[in-house]
Design a protein around this motif. Structure first.
Motif, PDB file in Angstrom:
ATOM      1  N   TRP A   9       0.842  -1.192   0.000  1.00  0.00           N
ATOM      2  CA  TRP A   9       0.000   0.000   0.000  1.00  0.00           C
ATOM      3  C   TRP A   9       0.877   1.241   0.000  1.00  0.00           C
ATOM      4  CZ3 TRP A   9       0.327   3.742   3.802  1.00  0.00           C
ATOM      5  CH2 TRP A   9       1.025   3.387   4.964  1.00  0.00           C
ATOM      6  N   ALA A  11       0.172   5.780   0.478  1.00  0.00           N
ATOM      7  CA  ALA A  11      -0.804   6.842   0.693  1.00  0.00           C
ATOM      8  C   ALA A  11      -0.090   8.191   0.669  1.00  0.00           C
ATOM      9  CB  ALA A  11      -1.543   6.649   2.017  1.00  0.00           C
ATOM     10  N   LEU A 137     -14.894   2.903  -1.276  1.00  0.00           N
ATOM     11  CA  LEU A 137     -13.806   1.951  -1.063  1.00  0.00           C
ATOM     12  C   LEU A 137     -14.323   0.526  -1.161  1.00  0.00           C
ATOM     13  CD1 LEU A 137     -10.982   0.985  -0.087  1.00  0.00           C
ATOM     14  CD2 LEU A 137     -11.827   1.318   2.264  1.00  0.00           C
ATOM     15  N   VAL A 159      -7.901   5.119  -4.351  1.00  0.00           N
ATOM     16  CA  VAL A 159      -8.966   5.996  -3.868  1.00  0.00           C
ATOM     17  C   VAL A 159      -8.360   7.376  -3.647  1.00  0.00           C
ATOM     18  CG1 VAL A 159     -10.730   6.365  -2.107  1.00  0.00           C
ATOM     19  CG2 VAL A 159      -9.989   4.044  -2.650  1.00  0.00           C
ATOM     20  N   VAL A 181      -5.052   6.976  -1.529  1.00  0.00           N
ATOM     21  CA  VAL A 181      -4.649   5.691  -0.959  1.00  0.00           C
ATOM     22  C   VAL A 181      -4.585   4.684  -2.103  1.00  0.00           C
ATOM     23  CG1 VAL A 181      -5.228   3.821   0.626  1.00  0.00           C
ATOM     24  CG2 VAL A 181      -5.720   6.208   1.262  1.00  0.00           C
ATOM     25  N   HIS A 209     -13.673   6.279   4.485  1.00  0.00           N
ATOM     26  CA  HIS A 209     -13.394   4.859   4.703  1.00  0.00           C
ATOM     27  C   HIS A 209     -11.963   4.471   4.360  1.00  0.00           C
ATOM     28  CE1 HIS A 209     -17.887   3.495   4.664  1.00  0.00           C
ATOM     29  NE2 HIS A 209     -17.651   4.483   5.501  1.00  0.00           N
ATOM     30  N   ALA A 210     -11.385   5.058   3.318  1.00  0.00           N
ATOM     31  CA  ALA A 210     -10.010   4.707   2.960  1.00  0.00           C
ATOM     32  C   ALA A 210      -9.039   5.114   4.064  1.00  0.00           C
ATOM     33  CB  ALA A 210      -9.619   5.362   1.640  1.00  0.00           C
TER      34      ALA A 210
END
Length: 239
Positions: A9, A11, A137, A159, A181, A209-210
């Motif tokens: 991941w 961000a 998401l 997102v 993200v 939510h992300a």
């Protein structure tokens, strides 16, 4: 119920770029001060960088490193509000009877980011742009897991939301600060996501939510919920 792994991941938000930055924010989350900062996308040629809005730059900054080394990588792009600064500029020009920029219009549509992604990476895999509600998401994850179930070895999910112009503040109240993200998803059982229907008024999460997902990825609880309208999304992570 759907199952998947988050293999990697990334961000970005103004002042939050590294994993350590996000871990610190997750422990003490707060609204960031307004900023015109934009992520570094110097891996793109200057001529191509100039066409990118900050929304697109955020998407590229988190997605590009995750896509490196992956061929034929499907992409699911999610943004509830999209290019609000561009569309506001277009509407302002219309109100002033000014000629409209074809470039501004073409880059304001919701699938412009995935079009640019396809061109700049030479990527011809399946790509989807979703304009979902506050639980975009989760809807994006359903789309991505469908691609995984069809045989894709990995799917990139991005997102991103831009801070809307002040004129939209009365209607857009779910973007605390600009953020993006990126999740590299692979088949597996690391995460489980299921949907339930709420008969009472659900408690909305404080953060989009992300961003809530990032908080839980850096925390100890292995189960949590995201609620939106009458939908309750149940998350479970294998310890």
């Amino acid at each position: 119920m759907i199952n998947f792994n988050i293999a990697a991941w990334r961000a970005w938000a103004p002042g939050l770029e590294s994993a350590a930055d996000w871990q610190a924010w997750s422990q003490q989350p707060e609204v960031l001060a307004p900023s015109d900062a934009a992520p570094d996308v110097s891996f793109l040629p200057a001529m191509q960088r100039r066409r990118l809005s900050r929304l697109a730059r955020m998407a590229f900054s988190v997605g590009w490193p995750l896509a490196e080394g992956h061929e034929a990588l499907p992409l699911v792009f999610i943004s509830r509000h999209g290019e609000t600064p561009r569309t506001f500029d277009i509407l302002r020009d219309l109100a002033a009877d000014q000629p409209l920029s074809p470039t501004q219009f073409s880059l304001s549509v919701h699938n412009a980011v995935i079009g640019l992604w396809s061109i700049l990476r030479g990527e011809t895999s399946e790509m989807t742009a979703l304009a979902a509600a506050g639980d975009g998401l989760e809807h994006g994850l359903i789309e991505a897991c469908g691609l995984l179930n069809e045989g894709a070895p990995a799917v990139l999910l991005i997102v991103t939301e831009e801070q809307p112009p002040e004129a939209y503040a009365q209607w857009i109240d779910d973007v605390p600060f600009p953020y993006a993200v990126g999740l590299l998803l692979t088949p597996g059982e690391q995460w489980q996501l299921s949907l339930a229907t709420c008969t009472s008024v659900p408690v909305k999460t404080r953060w989009p939510h992300a961003l809530e997902l990032l908080r839980h990825m850096h925390g100890e609880p292995t189960t949590f919920q995201h609620a939106w309208k009458n939908r309750v999304w149940n998350w479970q992570r294998t310890p």
